[in-house]
Design a protein around this motif. Structure first.
Motif, PDB file in Angstrom:
ATOM      1  N   LEU A  96       0.803  -1.411  -0.063  1.00  0.00           N
ATOM      2  CA  LEU A  96       0.134  -0.007   0.101  1.00  0.00           C
ATOM      3  C   LEU A  96       0.834   1.256  -0.114  1.00  0.00           C
ATOM      4  N   MET A  97       2.038   1.248   0.609  1.00  0.00           N
ATOM      5  CA  MET A  97       2.993   2.428   0.890  1.00  0.00           C
ATOM      6  C   MET A  97       3.539   2.571  -0.675  1.00  0.00           C
ATOM      7  N   ASP A  98       3.883   1.562  -1.345  1.00  0.00           N
ATOM      8  CA  ASP A  98       4.150   1.805  -2.677  1.00  0.00           C
ATOM      9  C   ASP A  98       3.303   2.206  -3.872  1.00  0.00           C
ATOM     10  N   LEU A  99       1.886   2.081  -3.433  1.00  0.00           N
ATOM     11  CA  LEU A  99       1.030   2.452  -4.541  1.00  0.00           C
ATOM     12  C   LEU A  99       1.009   3.787  -4.877  1.00  0.00           C
ATOM     13  N   GLU A 100       0.970   3.983  -6.425  1.00  0.00           N
ATOM     14  CA  GLU A 100       0.695   5.305  -6.896  1.00  0.00           C
ATOM     15  C   GLU A 100       0.159   5.127  -8.124  1.00  0.00           C
ATOM     16  N   TRP A 101      -1.176   5.797  -8.383  1.00  0.00           N
ATOM     17  CA  TRP A 101      -1.697   5.828  -9.715  1.00  0.00           C
ATOM     18  C   TRP A 101      -2.211   7.208 -10.096  1.00  0.00           C
ATOM     19  N   GLU A 102      -2.592   7.027 -11.087  1.00  0.00           N
ATOM     20  CA  GLU A 102      -2.837   8.410 -11.959  1.00  0.00           C
ATOM     21  C   GLU A 102      -4.328   8.137 -12.495  1.00  0.00           C
ATOM     22  N   THR A 103      -5.236   9.332 -12.335  1.00  0.00           N
ATOM     23  CA  THR A 103      -6.310   9.681 -13.117  1.00  0.00           C
ATOM     24  C   THR A 103      -6.572  10.808 -13.733  1.00  0.00           C
ATOM     25  N   ARG A 104      -7.541  10.865 -14.624  1.00  0.00           N
ATOM     26  CA  ARG A 104      -7.433  11.973 -15.577  1.00  0.00           C
ATOM     27  C   ARG A 104      -9.079  12.815 -15.495  1.00  0.00           C
ATOM     28  N   LYS A 105      -9.027  13.692 -15.416  1.00  0.00           N
ATOM     29  CA  LYS A 105     -10.460  14.410 -15.481  1.00  0.00           C
ATOM     30  C   LYS A 105     -10.430  15.660 -16.095  1.00  0.00           C
ATOM     31  N   LEU A 106     -11.490  16.230 -16.340  1.00  0.00           N
ATOM     32  CA  LEU A 106     -11.744  17.348 -17.446  1.00  0.00           C
ATOM     33  C   LEU A 106     -11.942  18.670 -16.479  1.00  0.00           C
ATOM     34  N   VAL A 107     -11.245  19.668 -16.590  1.00  0.00           N
ATOM     35  CA  VAL A 107     -11.391  20.942 -16.011  1.00  0.00           C
ATOM     36  C   VAL A 107     -11.476  22.201 -17.067  1.00  0.00           C
ATOM     37  N   PRO A 108     -12.194  23.059 -16.651  1.00  0.00           N
ATOM     38  CA  PRO A 108     -12.229  24.154 -17.746  1.00  0.00           C
ATOM     39  C   PRO A 108     -10.968  24.842 -17.978  1.00  0.00           C
ATOM     40  N   GLY A 109     -10.693  25.071 -19.257  1.00  0.00           N
ATOM     41  CA  GLY A 109      -9.407  25.875 -19.654  1.00  0.00           C
ATOM     42  C   GLY A 109      -9.624  27.220 -19.701  1.00  0.00           C
ATOM     43  N   PRO A 110      -8.490  27.665 -20.183  1.00  0.00           N
ATOM     44  CA  PRO A 110      -8.729  29.415 -20.087  1.00  0.00           C
ATOM     45  C   PRO A 110      -9.380  29.790 -21.209  1.00  0.00           C
ATOM     46  N   ASP A 111      -9.949  29.089 -22.330  1.00  0.00           N
ATOM     47  CA  ASP A 111     -10.815  29.420 -23.283  1.00  0.00           C
ATOM     48  C   ASP A 111     -12.305  28.983 -22.993  1.00  0.00           C
ATOM     49  N   GLY A 112     -12.340  28.419 -21.625  1.00  0.00           N
ATOM     50  CA  GLY A 112     -13.828  27.891 -21.364  1.00  0.00           C
ATOM     51  C   GLY A 112     -14.094  26.497 -21.640  1.00  0.00           C
ATOM     52  N   LYS A 113     -13.184  26.028 -22.440  1.00  0.00           N
ATOM     53  CA  LYS A 113     -13.334  24.532 -22.891  1.00  0.00           C
ATOM     54  C   LYS A 113     -12.669  23.542 -22.045  1.00  0.00           C
ATOM     55  N   ASN A 114     -13.358  22.465 -21.884  1.00  0.00           N
ATOM     56  CA  ASN A 114     -12.814  21.475 -20.833  1.00  0.00           C
ATOM     57  C   ASN A 114     -11.295  20.714 -21.808  1.00  0.00           C
ATOM     58  N   ILE A 115     -10.512  20.673 -20.662  1.00  0.00           N
ATOM     59  CA  ILE A 115      -9.140  20.015 -20.916  1.00  0.00           C
ATOM     60  C   ILE A 115      -8.846  18.978 -19.956  1.00  0.00           C
ATOM     61  N   PRO A 116      -8.111  17.774 -20.495  1.00  0.00           N
ATOM     62  CA  PRO A 116      -7.973  16.709 -19.595  1.00  0.00           C
ATOM     63  C   PRO A 116      -6.748  17.215 -18.619  1.00  0.00           C
ATOM     64  N   VAL A 117      -6.969  16.845 -17.419  1.00  0.00           N
ATOM     65  CA  VAL A 117      -5.590  16.881 -16.388  1.00  0.00           C
ATOM     66  C   VAL A 117      -5.579  15.579 -15.702  1.00  0.00           C
ATOM     67  N   SER A 118      -4.250  15.486 -15.561  1.00  0.00           N
ATOM     68  CA  SER A 118      -3.966  14.205 -14.766  1.00  0.00           C
ATOM     69  C   SER A 118      -3.533  14.482 -13.375  1.00  0.00           C
ATOM     70  N   GLU A 119      -3.953  13.573 -12.258  1.00  0.00           N
ATOM     71  CA  GLU A 119      -3.786  13.676 -11.211  1.00  0.00           C
ATOM     72  C   GLU A 119      -3.330  12.420 -10.668  1.00  0.00           C
ATOM     73  N   LYS A 120      -2.142  12.525  -9.665  1.00  0.00           N
ATOM     74  CA  LYS A 120      -1.638  11.279  -9.116  1.00  0.00           C
ATOM     75  C   LYS A 120      -2.119  11.224  -7.670  1.00  0.00           C
ATOM     76  N   HIS A 121      -2.427   9.988  -7.343  1.00  0.00           N
ATOM     77  CA  HIS A 121      -2.811   9.687  -5.805  1.00  0.00           C
ATOM     78  C   HIS A 121      -1.706   8.663  -5.276  1.00  0.00           C
ATOM     79  N   LYS A 122      -2.126   8.384  -3.890  1.00  0.00           N
ATOM     80  CA  LYS A 122      -1.643   7.574  -3.200  1.00  0.00           C
ATOM     81  C   LYS A 122      -2.504   6.951  -2.260  1.00  0.00           C
ATOM     82  N   TRP A 123      -2.551   5.787  -1.598  1.00  0.00           N
ATOM     83  CA  TRP A 123      -3.354   5.102  -0.813  1.00  0.00           C
ATOM     84  C   TRP A 123      -3.475   5.957   0.573  1.00  0.00           C
TER      85      TRP A 123
END
Length: 453
Positions: free
Chosen positions: A167-194
């Protein structure tokens, strides 16, 4: 001896209780037991093998009558000593009247369905054996329980240490859409730990946040009705922490908190939610087995939730769905097995041993399944391991000059059905040199039926 005596769950109550009181006094019954007993709990299974067999449930279902509960009878009073004699008598006779009414109904149904003779022949004598078994009990070796418990605790600690490292070594990445500068959604990566493997500072000095810090530092939930931080500060033994809370200094409080914090992954191997998060969200294992959908899910056209039981994990390992995380889930299976032995044997048996004779007086529930088999309870002696961990069977001690053996026959109902029907496909699964697999045949038949549709 010829007049029927009606009881509900006689083998688990009236029979053993009265036998213990009177012993083998044959002047009033069969070897000290109530004579000629008919049990409405067993009869209920002959009428409807799926429905609950509790007296109150049966009265509501068949008699359209809601029996009063103990709490309703007390009506806010502190005990039966405050209830009138008339109320006590009414509460006690209510069960008697309902049992009598149910028996009259059940006998009429069984006579119509031609099962009454079977009920009397198969069940009546058997209930006396059930009552005698409960009265006699079985010897339990508590020293063996302690020995196995200590050994499994060491094994659990070792496996948990290993799992903790995963569990200590676990690290994973997810992607989600957030509003960009032009108002359009852009994908952003997020890193997570347990959760519990990294320090999460407090965002405010509040009761909720302070209780979380208390649990992290002392490993004990803080149970208090206090909501004000200055009151909760009294529960922290470290003076700098208490002073930071009283001063309302969040930055200083987080510094003191982090200096004392140690990694402690928050994971409960018995929690389907924790296992599902790890298995499907973090590792990304494909869903191969699902739980049975609820009625609401079926109406909404949704499938059941992904399964997290032992079969689901074993399937994931067999199909190599877990990749580099296979060893972590093999360790998880060991943790779950050990925890199961604690919940079934080591934690239950010592408290269920009777103080007077040192025996386990477990319940044998007669004709209590849809196939009219026995079931067990308090404790369930049918759950003793057959293979790995079978040393737990040594907890139950045979009487002097005796041995305990099993007389179970695998698939006995299916074999009886094959013999009774004389169906050649059915018989081919049990006779001849090249026996066929019944479950494979059944699955093939279901698949063929689907194709024809």
């Amino acid at each position: 001896r010829t007049t029927p005596i009606l009881c509900h769950r006689a083998g688990g109550f009236e029979m053993p209780v009265l036998y213990r009181e009177f012993g083998e006094d044959k002047s009033w019954g069969d070897h000290g037991f109530l004579p000629n007993v008919h049990d409405t709990k067993i009869a209920a299974n002959y009428v409807d093998e799926i429905a609950p067999t509790g007296l109150k449930s049966l009265s509501k279902k068949w008699l359209k009558y809601q029996q009063p509960t103990y709490e309703e009878t007390l009506a806010g009073r502190s005990g039966m000593f405050e209830v009138t004699g008339k109320e006590v008598l009414g509460y006690g006779l209510d069960d008697t009247i309902c049992t009598d009414a149910l028996w009259n109904l059940f006998t009429a149904i069984m006579e119509y369905e031609r099962t009454l003779d079977v009920f009397v022949e198969v069940e009546q004598d058997c209930q006396y054996t059930v009552a005698l078994a409960m009265h006699a009990g079985v010897d339990c070796d508590l020293e063996k329980v302690k020995e196995l418990s200590d050994r499994d605790q060491l094994a659990y600690d070792e496996h948990w240490k290993k799992f903790h490292g995963f569990l200590m070594d676990l690290e994973w990445e997810t992607r989600k859409l957030v509003p960009g500068p032009d108002g359009k959604n852009i994908p952003v990566s997020e890193k997570h730990k347990w959760p519990g493997t990294f320090f999460a500072p407090l965002t405010e000095i509040s009761a909720v946040q302070l209780k979380r810090m208390h649990l992290d530092l002392y490993k004990v939930p803080l149970k208090t009705q206090f909501r004000l931080p200055e009151k909760i500060a009294e529960f922290f033994i470290e003076k700098p922490i208490a002073e930071a809370i009283l001063a309302g200094d969040l930055e200083r409080l987080n510094a003191e908190y982090e200096a004392r914090w140690l990694p402690d992954p928050k994971f409960n191997e018995g929690s389907p939610q924790d296992v599902a998060t790890l298995m499907y969200d973090v590792v990304g294992c494909p869903v191969r087995i699902r739980n049975k959908p609820t009625e609401k899910m079926r109406k909404e056209g949704r499938p059941g939730t992904p399964s997290t039981d032992e079969d689901a994990v074993k399937n994931a390992i067999a199909f190599d769905d877990l990749g580099e995380h296979t060893e972590m889930f093999e360790t998880l299976l060991e943790l779950k097995k050990i925890r199961t032995r604690f919940s079934l044997f080591y934690e239950k048996y010592p408290v269920l041993v009777h103080w007077k004779d040192g025996k386990l007086h477990h319940n044998l529930h007669q004709s209590s399944t849809s196939t009219r088999r026995f079931s067990h309870g308090a404790p369930n002696l049918a759950q003793l391991p057959k293979k790995k961990g079978r040393e737990a069977r040594d907890i139950i001690v045979a009487p002097p000059d005796s041995d305990i053996c099993t007389n179970d026959l695998g698939s006995q109902e299916l074999k009886l059905q094959a013999w009774s029907s004389q169906d050649q496909n059915f018989l081919s699964c049990y006779l001849g040199e090249h026996k066929r697999n019944l479950h494979s045949l059944t699955g093939f038949g279901i698949d063929q039926k689907r194709e024809r549709r």
